[in-house]
Each structure stands twice: as C-alpha cells, then as structure tokens.
Design an enzyme around this catalytic site. Structure first.
Site, PDB file in Angstrom:
ATOM      1  CG  ASN A 184      46.438  46.686  36.882  1.00 55.67           C
ATOM      2  OD1 ASN A 184      46.954  47.525  37.608  1.00 55.67           O
ATOM      3  ND2 ASN A 184      45.166  46.344  36.994  1.00 55.67           N
ATOM      4  CD  GLU A 186      41.978  47.524  33.896  1.00 59.18           C
ATOM      5  OE1 GLU A 186      41.068  48.343  33.700  1.00 59.18           O
ATOM      6  OE2 GLU A 186      41.914  46.623  34.761  1.00 59.18           O
ATOM      7  CB  CYS A 195      49.176  41.049  34.442  1.00 54.75           C
ATOM      8  SG  CYS A 195      47.642  40.183  34.163  1.00 54.75           S
ATOM      9  CD  GLU A 197      51.132  39.653  38.344  1.00 56.82           C
ATOM     10  OE1 GLU A 197      50.676  40.606  37.658  1.00 56.82           O
ATOM     11  OE2 GLU A 197      50.416  38.848  38.935  1.00 56.82           O
ATOM     12  CB  CYS A 228      46.420  35.750  36.205  1.00 58.35           C
ATOM     13  SG  CYS A 228      47.438  36.325  34.838  1.00 58.35           S
ATOM     14  CB  CYS A 231      51.399  36.601  35.541  1.00 60.31           C
ATOM     15  SG  CYS A 231      50.720  38.096  34.802  1.00 60.31           S
TER      16      CYS A 231
END
Ligand code: THU
Length: 271
Positions: A184, A186, A195, A197, A228, A231
């Site tokens: 990830n 940010e 994210c 993925e 999530c 994703c």
C-alpha cells in the site's frame, strides 16, 4: 511428525533435503498417516540396486525404487526407500520430464508402497500411479501458494503507511508464472491512497500480464487479510476464477475464489 533421514543426497544434485522432508510430510498428511520414528531415503547406484533386487526379491533386474516397511518404532527407522539415481535419470529422459520430477515421483511411489498401496495387478498399478500424480500435483500447488504468501509478506516490508500504520503486501501470480508484488502507498490526501493489491495489479498489467491464477494478501495482523471491495472489483476486471489467498502475518492463509468474494459482479452487459 516423524523424522526423514536422507542419505547420498549429493548423487541427485537437483533436490534439497528440505524439499524431500516437505514432500514426505505432505504425503503422510494427505494420507492421514503419522508414523512414529524415522523414514530413511537413500539414493543408490545401479550396482547397489541390482544387489538389493537379487537379495530381497530374487530378481536379476535394476529397479527404479524399492521400499521396506519395518513397523513403527519411535526410536528407530519405520521404513526405508531406496531410489536408483541412474534409472531415474534414464526414465526422466525417456519420458521427457525433469530429473527432479522423476526423483520426486519415485520417492512418492516408494512411500505409497510403505503406506499399503500395491501395484501387483494392472488395476492397482493404475490407481497407485494416479494417486502419486495427484499427490505431486497437490504438493506443487501447495508450494506455489506458500511461495506467493511469502512474497506478499516480503512486499509488505515496503509499505508506505505513515497515516494508518497498517502495512499490506500483495503478490499476484500470472498464468505464465510471473509474480508481481505490491504494497500500500498512502497519501496525505487520504483518498489518494493505493491498496497493495491494485499496486500489484497495475505493475502486472503494465508488464503485459492479463491472466491471473492467484493473489496473496497479508497485513501485520494475526488474522487473515482479505482484499477490500474496491480491490475485488479491480481484480474482477480480469476474471472471477482467480484464487484469493488471505494471509496472516505468520504465513497461514485461507483460500477463496474471487467469484465467492464478489458475487453478482457488476458488468456492462448486466447479468
Ligand atoms: N489496504 C490495502 O492495501 N489493501 C486492502 O485491501 C485494504 C486496505 C491499505 C490501504 C491503507 O493504506 C491501509 O490498508 C488502511 O486502510
């Protein structure tokens, strides 16, 4: 779980002791067998095999593998597998399979004999061969999954997560065998965060991969980390058959298909 002792390993060069130990543990587990004591695996040459065949089977041949069952013994050897390395090499060339595969096949074949399988009739031989192939395929699959989770754990180390302090790692396996990792990333503007993925997916697509077999996802948590919703949707673009390995920080994982994680999937065609 008992011990596995490997002798004359250097003769084979293509297998590691750890691989054989894993393979034996996998077969015993799959066959629901837990034998106390040591299993001895020895790699021998043709002369040695001919001698064994003569002495114990009254045959003047060079077999590829023989095994002996001695019975459970917590302090001793419960079984022995002798693999003839030159025969294995010959057979691997004849059948066009890698040498390591042939050696693994012979070890599994010998082990199945110790677990009560027999190949004294055509039918039983077929069943035994099928079981060995099935076990090897399952072993390979389990190894690939393990490796994918390990790669995700490693990718997690690069996570840029100063705001949530929640590090995520992902590893995406494409049909052609390549693995693409992601973590990830940010941002001070929180919604800009990417994210793990989708970072992995973006790297994969940018390298020309569009068909995927599996994705592993892990965080620092002791519990399993699932992708999530965003994703799941991003992955669904490339097919719902992909296996999602939701991993924990100790390397354990559970497997679910994306189809199960994103039912009634959105599509421009509708359902
Ligand atoms: N995160 C992922 O990397 N993958 C997911 O599937 C869920 C959430 C990241 C985003 C953010 O950096 C942190 O986890 C906390 O939400």
């Amino acid at each position: 779980m008992g011990r596995v002792e490997v002798t004359n390993m250097t003769k084979t060069r293509v297998l590691s002791r750890a691989l054989l130990q894993n393979l034996v543990a996998f077969v015993l587990g799959s066959e629901h067998q837990d034998l106390a004591g040591t299993l001895a695996i020895t790699f021998i040459d043709e002369e040695h095999m001919r001698d064994v065949k003569r002495r114990f089977f009254q045959e003047d041949t060079v077999g590829d593998v023989v095994s002996f069952f001695y019975g459970e013994d917590p302090d001793g050897v419960w079984g022995e597998i002798l693999v003839c390395v030159p025969r294995a090499l010959e057979q691997s060339r004849e059948q066009g399979v890698p040498f390591a595969e042939e050696l693994m096949f012979l070890v599994v074949h010998g082990l199945l004999h110790l677990l009560g399988y027999d190949d004294d009739t055509e039918e039983r031989r077929r069943l035994m061969m099928e079981r060995a192939e099935e076990l090897l395929a399952a072993y390979r699959k389990a190894e690939v999954r393990k490796r994918l989770v390990e790669q995700a754990l490693r990718a997690r180390e690069f996570a840029y997560a100063p705001y949530s302090r929640f590090r995520v790692g992902a590893a995406l396996l494409s049909r052609d065998g390549r693995i693409f990792t992601g973590c990830n990333v940010e941002n001070a503007s929180f919604g800009v965060t990417m994210c793990a993925e989708r970072v992995a997916l973006g790297r994969a697509v940018a390298e020309g991969a569009r068909e995927f077999v599996a994705i592993a996802v892990v965080s620092d948590s002791e519990s399993f980390c699932f992708p999530c919703g965003l994703c799941r949707q991003a992955l669904a673009e490339f097919g719902l058959d992909i296996e999602v390995l939701a991993g924990a920080r100790d390397g354990r994982f559970v497997v679910q298909r994306l189809r199960e994680l994103l039912p009634s999937t959105f599509s421009l065609q509708g359902v």
